[in-house]
Design an enzyme around this catalytic site. Structure first.
Site, PDB file in Angstrom:
ATOM      1  N   TYR A   1       0.859  -1.191  -0.030  1.00 46.27           N
ATOM      2  CA  TYR A   1       0.114   0.049   0.137  1.00 46.27           C
ATOM      3  C   TYR A   1       0.754   1.123   0.037  1.00 46.27           C
ATOM      4  O   TYR A   1       0.379   2.440  -0.199  1.00 46.27           O
ATOM      5  CB  TYR A   1      -0.871  -0.054   1.356  1.00 46.27           C
TER       6      TYR A   1
ATOM      7  N   HIS B   1       0.934 -11.561   2.073  1.00 42.79           N
ATOM      8  CA  HIS B   1      -0.140 -10.905   1.236  1.00 42.79           C
ATOM      9  C   HIS B   1      -0.772 -11.820   0.182  1.00 42.79           C
ATOM     10  O   HIS B   1      -1.959 -11.772   0.091  1.00 42.79           O
ATOM     11  CB  HIS B   1       0.328  -9.874   0.566  1.00 42.79           C
TER      12      HIS B   1
END
Length: 223
Positions: free
Chosen positions: A95, A153
């Site tokens: 992010y 992730h």
């Protein structure tokens, strides 16, 4: 099993489901109202329910995610979320806004032990050595001595080496809990059967357009 979901009415055969809302919005008006109710309640956020992970760590049932939040705006967004009562913040290396989360936490005045910070190792940092270095980098960017929950992730590349780095950091006290994200049942079962510490969380996206019912029918290790 603990997962994140966009669905508020959650009871998949006794499985534990953790809802969270992103800055971009998920249509979960009821969740926002619930957080505001907690804020206005005399007991405040202390009235927030938690779930106990397989290692005994308690995790808030509602969190705030910063996916697609511009790094320049992240500090303000997280500060606003903390002001209205959120205590679980979900970010990730991919992010590119961990520093914004860390800045908001540092300026909030909220005791660190009252917060639950989640971040994730991105696939470019998979493999034992790279994942190990990235964990320390995330700690630096978040400005904290420990991360409450760190996940892999995606189920690609050298996830086994990366997970070994999570296990090592967990044993060293840098991580309070470890797990995975976006793992399909076969990925999850395979990993859990080949590691020392089974994942404590599998974070998956689920909502009316993507039920992923199979993700709630997995029984492995600590789940």
């Amino acid at each position: 099993m603990c997962v994140y979901t966009f669905i508020e009415n959650h009871d998949w055969n006794g499985k534990t489901v953790i809802p969270f809302i992103t800055h971009e919005g998920s249509g979960m008006g009821g969740t926002d109202r619930k957080v505001l109710e907690l804020r206005n309640n005399k007991k405040g956020i202390n009235n927030m329910k938690t779930v106990k992970l397989s290692n005994g760590v308690e995790m808030p049932q509602i969190g705030y995610g910063v996916y697609q939040v511009d790094p320049a705006e992240c500090e303000r967004c997280v500060s606003d979320a903390l002001k209205v009562g959120y205590r679980m913040i979900d970010t990730a290396q991919a992010y590119h806004n961990e520093e914004g989360v860390g800045a908001a936490i540092a300026k909030s005045g909220i005791p660190r032990e009252e917060l639950f910070i989640v971040t994730k190792v991105w696939i470019s940092n998979y493999g034992y050595e790279k994942a190990k270095a990235s964990i320390d980098e995330s700690l630096r960017k978040l400005g904290t001595d420990y991360i409450d929950l760190m996940l892999l992730h995606q189920p690609f590349c050298d996830r086994y080496g990366a997970y070994r780095a999570l296990e090592e950091a967990y044993k060293a006290g840098k991580l309070r809990a470890i797990g995975v994200s976006n793992f399909y049942p076969d990925h999850l079962i395979d990993l859990a059967n080949n590691v020392e510490i089974p994942p404590m969380v599998n974070q998956v996206e689920t909502h009316v357009y993507r039920a992923q019912n199979e993700a709630f029918n997995v029984e492995v290790g600590g789940f």
